[in-house]
Scaffold this motif. Sequence first.
Motif, PDB file in Angstrom:
ATOM      1  N   PRO A   1      27.623  26.747  37.226  1.00 58.84           N
ATOM      2  CA  PRO A   1      27.037  27.338  38.886  1.00 58.84           C
ATOM      3  C   PRO A   1      26.097  28.308  37.919  1.00 58.84           C
ATOM      4  CG  PRO A   1      28.963  27.887  37.960  1.00 58.84           C
ATOM      5  CD  PRO A   1      29.206  26.537  36.664  1.00 58.84           C
ATOM      6  N   SER A   2      24.958  28.347  39.082  1.00 56.53           N
ATOM      7  CA  SER A   2      23.927  30.012  38.465  1.00 56.53           C
ATOM      8  C   SER A   2      24.763  30.670  38.955  1.00 56.53           C
ATOM      9  CB  SER A   2      23.108  29.501  39.206  1.00 56.53           C
ATOM     10  OG  SER A   2      22.913  29.700  40.587  1.00 56.53           O
ATOM     11  N   PHE A   3      25.791  31.413  39.470  1.00 52.28           N
ATOM     12  CA  PHE A   3      26.369  32.501  40.063  1.00 52.28           C
ATOM     13  C   PHE A   3      27.666  31.865  40.254  1.00 52.28           C
ATOM     14  CE2 PHE A   3      27.980  35.320  42.710  1.00 52.28           C
ATOM     15  CZ  PHE A   3      28.732  36.739  42.040  1.00 52.28           C
ATOM     16  N   SER A   4      28.311  32.581  39.829  1.00 52.80           N
ATOM     17  CA  SER A   4      30.168  32.666  39.588  1.00 52.80           C
ATOM     18  C   SER A   4      30.847  33.771  40.048  1.00 52.80           C
ATOM     19  CB  SER A   4      30.958  31.848  38.407  1.00 52.80           C
ATOM     20  OG  SER A   4      32.246  31.857  38.964  1.00 52.80           O
ATOM     21  N   PHE A   5      31.725  34.407  40.880  1.00 52.11           N
ATOM     22  CA  PHE A   5      31.800  35.984  40.934  1.00 52.11           C
ATOM     23  C   PHE A   5      32.776  36.323  39.591  1.00 52.11           C
ATOM     24  CE2 PHE A   5      35.169  38.874  41.694  1.00 52.11           C
ATOM     25  CZ  PHE A   5      34.606  39.868  41.977  1.00 52.11           C
ATOM     26  N   ILE A   6      33.615  34.923  39.077  1.00 54.93           N
ATOM     27  CA  ILE A   6      34.727  34.996  38.052  1.00 54.93           C
ATOM     28  C   ILE A   6      33.931  34.787  36.538  1.00 54.93           C
ATOM     29  CG2 ILE A   6      36.378  33.489  36.737  1.00 54.93           C
ATOM     30  CD1 ILE A   6      37.628  34.045  39.781  1.00 54.93           C
ATOM     31  N   ALA A   7      33.086  34.818  36.626  1.00 56.08           N
ATOM     32  CA  ALA A   7      32.107  34.619  35.751  1.00 56.08           C
ATOM     33  C   ALA A   7      31.705  35.666  35.092  1.00 56.08           C
ATOM     34  CB  ALA A   7      31.018  33.286  35.411  1.00 56.08           C
ATOM     35  N   GLU A   8      30.868  36.675  36.973  1.00 61.12           N
ATOM     36  CA  GLU A   8      30.530  38.421  37.005  1.00 61.12           C
ATOM     37  C   GLU A   8      31.216  39.246  36.101  1.00 61.12           C
ATOM     38  OE1 GLU A   8      27.098  38.233  38.685  1.00 61.12           O
ATOM     39  OE2 GLU A   8      27.046  40.578  38.534  1.00 61.12           O
ATOM     40  N   VAL A   9      33.188  39.054  36.467  1.00 62.77           N
ATOM     41  CA  VAL A   9      33.165  39.747  36.131  1.00 62.77           C
ATOM     42  C   VAL A   9      34.268  39.695  34.845  1.00 62.77           C
ATOM     43  CG1 VAL A   9      34.550  40.773  38.693  1.00 62.77           C
ATOM     44  CG2 VAL A   9      35.721  38.826  36.721  1.00 62.77           C
ATOM     45  N   SER A  10      33.884  38.657  33.889  1.00 67.71           N
ATOM     46  CA  SER A  10      33.854  38.381  33.096  1.00 67.71           C
ATOM     47  C   SER A  10      33.404  39.102  31.627  1.00 67.71           C
ATOM     48  CB  SER A  10      34.235  36.882  32.577  1.00 67.71           C
ATOM     49  OG  SER A  10      34.773  36.984  31.226  1.00 67.71           O
ATOM     50  N   SER A  11      33.206  39.949  31.676  1.00 64.65           N
ATOM     51  CA  SER A  11      32.213  41.710  30.750  1.00 64.65           C
ATOM     52  C   SER A  11      32.610  42.555  30.505  1.00 64.65           C
ATOM     53  CB  SER A  11      30.572  41.531  31.759  1.00 64.65           C
ATOM     54  OG  SER A  11      29.983  42.248  30.761  1.00 64.65           O
ATOM     55  N   PRO A  12      33.103  42.692  29.352  1.00 62.05           N
ATOM     56  CA  PRO A  12      33.511  43.565  28.939  1.00 62.05           C
ATOM     57  C   PRO A  12      32.658  44.922  29.958  1.00 62.05           C
ATOM     58  CG  PRO A  12      32.787  43.166  27.059  1.00 62.05           C
ATOM     59  CD  PRO A  12      32.399  42.443  28.595  1.00 62.05           C
ATOM     60  N   THR A  13      30.912  44.945  30.294  1.00 63.73           N
ATOM     61  CA  THR A  13      30.775  46.104  30.742  1.00 63.73           C
ATOM     62  C   THR A  13      30.644  45.850  32.025  1.00 63.73           C
ATOM     63  OG1 THR A  13      28.874  44.828  30.912  1.00 63.73           O
ATOM     64  CG2 THR A  13      29.016  46.049  28.710  1.00 63.73           C
ATOM     65  N   TYR A  14      31.225  44.945  32.610  1.00 62.54           N
ATOM     66  CA  TYR A  14      31.442  45.569  34.329  1.00 62.54           C
ATOM     67  C   TYR A  14      31.740  46.335  34.363  1.00 62.54           C
ATOM     68  CZ  TYR A  14      32.224  43.320  38.963  1.00 62.54           C
ATOM     69  OH  TYR A  14      32.371  42.732  40.268  1.00 62.54           O
ATOM     70  N   SER A  15      31.136  47.010  35.643  1.00 69.46           N
ATOM     71  CA  SER A  15      32.451  48.488  36.794  1.00 69.46           C
ATOM     72  C   SER A  15      33.608  47.453  37.525  1.00 69.46           C
ATOM     73  CB  SER A  15      31.607  48.963  36.856  1.00 69.46           C
ATOM     74  OG  SER A  15      31.872  50.077  37.545  1.00 69.46           O
ATOM     75  N   LEU A  16      34.574  47.752  36.546  1.00 72.95           N
ATOM     76  CA  LEU A  16      35.610  46.832  38.959  1.00 72.95           C
ATOM     77  C   LEU A  16      35.800  48.128  39.481  1.00 72.95           C
ATOM     78  CD1 LEU A  16      36.841  44.361  38.027  1.00 72.95           C
ATOM     79  CD2 LEU A  16      39.280  46.036  37.272  1.00 72.95           C
ATOM     80  N   PRO A  17      35.022  47.509  40.673  1.00 73.37           N
ATOM     81  CA  PRO A  17      35.311  48.244  41.593  1.00 73.37           C
ATOM     82  C   PRO A  17      36.446  49.062  42.703  1.00 73.37           C
ATOM     83  CG  PRO A  17      34.007  46.125  42.601  1.00 73.37           C
ATOM     84  CD  PRO A  17      35.093  46.272  40.999  1.00 73.37           C
ATOM     85  N   SER A  18      37.276  49.800  42.995  1.00 70.99           N
ATOM     86  CA  SER A  18      37.950  49.721  43.191  1.00 70.99           C
ATOM     87  C   SER A  18      38.131  49.760  44.313  1.00 70.99           C
ATOM     88  CB  SER A  18      38.431  51.252  43.159  1.00 70.99           C
ATOM     89  OG  SER A  18      36.866  51.594  44.402  1.00 70.99           O
ATOM     90  N   ALA A  19      37.210  48.972  45.325  1.00 75.32           N
ATOM     91  CA  ALA A  19      37.636  48.566  46.911  1.00 75.32           C
ATOM     92  C   ALA A  19      37.977  46.779  46.547  1.00 75.32           C
ATOM     93  CB  ALA A  19      35.630  47.444  47.051  1.00 75.32           C
ATOM     94  N   GLN A  20      38.317  46.304  47.394  1.00 75.30           N
ATOM     95  CA  GLN A  20      38.954  45.306  48.249  1.00 75.30           C
ATOM     96  C   GLN A  20      37.361  43.984  48.239  1.00 75.30           C
ATOM     97  OE1 GLN A  20      40.447  45.062  51.758  1.00 75.30           O
ATOM     98  NE2 GLN A  20      40.009  43.026  52.236  1.00 75.30           N
ATOM     99  N   GLY A  21      37.741  42.865  48.194  1.00 79.86           N
ATOM    100  CA  GLY A  21      37.049  41.606  48.376  1.00 79.86           C
ATOM    101  C   GLY A  21      38.189  41.469  49.325  1.00 79.86           C
ATOM    102  N   ASN A  22      37.727  39.446  49.736  1.00 81.57           N
ATOM    103  CA  ASN A  22      37.975  38.798  50.548  1.00 81.57           C
ATOM    104  C   ASN A  22      37.509  37.451  49.716  1.00 81.57           C
ATOM    105  OD1 ASN A  22      39.964  38.732  52.998  1.00 81.57           O
ATOM    106  ND2 ASN A  22      37.742  40.654  53.101  1.00 81.57           N
ATOM    107  N   TRP A  23      38.539  36.498  49.097  1.00 78.16           N
ATOM    108  CA  TRP A  23      37.603  34.571  48.752  1.00 78.16           C
ATOM    109  C   TRP A  23      38.110  33.669  49.724  1.00 78.16           C
ATOM    110  CZ3 TRP A  23      41.574  31.105  46.624  1.00 78.16           C
ATOM    111  CH2 TRP A  23      43.056  31.633  47.140  1.00 78.16           C
ATOM    112  N   VAL A  24      38.115  32.382  49.256  1.00 85.57           N
ATOM    113  CA  VAL A  24      38.397  31.677  50.186  1.00 85.57           C
ATOM    114  C   VAL A  24      38.017  30.545  49.287  1.00 85.57           C
ATOM    115  CG1 VAL A  24      36.182  30.793  50.287  1.00 85.57           C
ATOM    116  CG2 VAL A  24      37.828  29.520  52.268  1.00 85.57           C
ATOM    117  N   HIS A  25      39.409  28.858  49.134  1.00 77.75           N
ATOM    118  CA  HIS A  25      38.983  28.170  48.160  1.00 77.75           C
ATOM    119  C   HIS A  25      38.036  27.459  47.658  1.00 77.75           C
ATOM    120  CE1 HIS A  25      40.508  24.718  45.131  1.00 77.75           C
ATOM    121  NE2 HIS A  25      41.697  26.007  44.394  1.00 77.75           N
ATOM    122  N   VAL A  26      37.607  27.313  46.994  1.00 79.18           N
ATOM    123  CA  VAL A  26      36.448  26.332  47.435  1.00 79.18           C
ATOM    124  C   VAL A  26      36.565  25.015  47.994  1.00 79.18           C
ATOM    125  CG1 VAL A  26      37.083  24.701  45.298  1.00 79.18           C
ATOM    126  CG2 VAL A  26      34.447  25.246  45.938  1.00 79.18           C
TER     127      VAL A  26
END
Length: 333
Positions: free
Chosen positions: A212-237
């Motif tokens: 996939p060209s983008f996946s949030f799961i892949a996006e956060v899988s990085s030591p340099t990712y700055s984990l927000p304190s915020a909240q998100g919402n999700w849905v199963h594909v």
Amino acid sequence: MVAISPPARVLVTGANGYLATWVLKKYLEAGYSVRGTVRSLSKSAFLNDKFAHYGDRFELVVVEDITKDGAFDEAVKGVDAIAHTASPFHYKSTNPDDLIIPAVRGTTSILNSALKHGSTLKRVILTSSVAAVREETTVPRAFNESNWNNSAVEAVKTKGSEVGSVGIYLASKTLAEKAAWEFVATHKSEISWDLVVINPPLVFGASLLFSPSFSFIAEVSSPTYSLPSAQGNWVHVSVASEAHVLATHAVAAGGQRIIVKSGPFFFQDLPELGIPNVPRGEPGSTKGISFIINLETKKAEELLGLTTATPLKDAVAESVEDFKTRGYPGFTA
Ligand code: NDP
């Protein structure tokens, strides 16, 4: 409007995308015929392999540039419904035009083609996003389909590229969806089809495609990712894609925006869910804190009969397992 039932033919744009591949699968499993549009046949060969057993119920056509006038003129001919999913989803650009132009023009281009050549068309289902619904908030707030993310549009107008890549994506989805509703209102007397909009939050779960060209799961899988304190919402594909099929069939869905979701989550809780290389953030910092972006899903339940019960940890585990199996960068089996 009568229900659009199998074996009706549906045009799915951006057919090689993460969500669209699931949308294809769900339509085909339900008995619909599907014509998918892709930018490149060679890049999308995996789709032919995956769906070959559906024979002539599945075909792919090339639409190289979705922003061009008339780009979809041929593709829309003879279809009963259109599911327009193609739109850039990534956080890689800080140039608003990179996302906003294809999102908006891609939408108006297919609607124009539908206006001119959609003599058999009964419904257009647009994949929008919760990005077009919810605004930033610091206090708990409920959002439903009457809400619009006008502040994302305003932010891009006033700050341009300084708004950042996420802000640009939010504006692109808001502007594209608004363009669709405006188009339908303007051409009300000329069209015999209606519009349904699906508004999903972040989509999690295994992909059916290689990369996939983008996946949030892949996006956060990085030591340099700055984990927000915020909240998100999700849905199963599986749920987000099923919503497109249900929205095709449910007569009462016509003219509606429909939020679909599996649940809320805190970004801070992700490191506990088995995604590799996520920075630890501040474990436990969300204890006792309420979710502030509360999405209402009454319409999804009432109009589509859609309910979902997959726990977040299972959906994340599916995504992680999928990436490992496919050798996605940073994920090792
Ligand atoms: P993908 O990147 O996997 O798929 C996007 C699809 O759109 C691909 O087929 C891609 O084609 C096509 N596309 C992107 N940009 C262009 C362009 N400029 N011209 C032509 N085609 C283009 O994304 P998703 O499956 O995640 O997203 C699909 C839809 O769902 C989008 O509308 C997105 O906004 C929406 N959505 C996704 C969510 C998520 O968490 N994934 C959440 C909420 C909404 P190509 O491969 O050739 O680039």
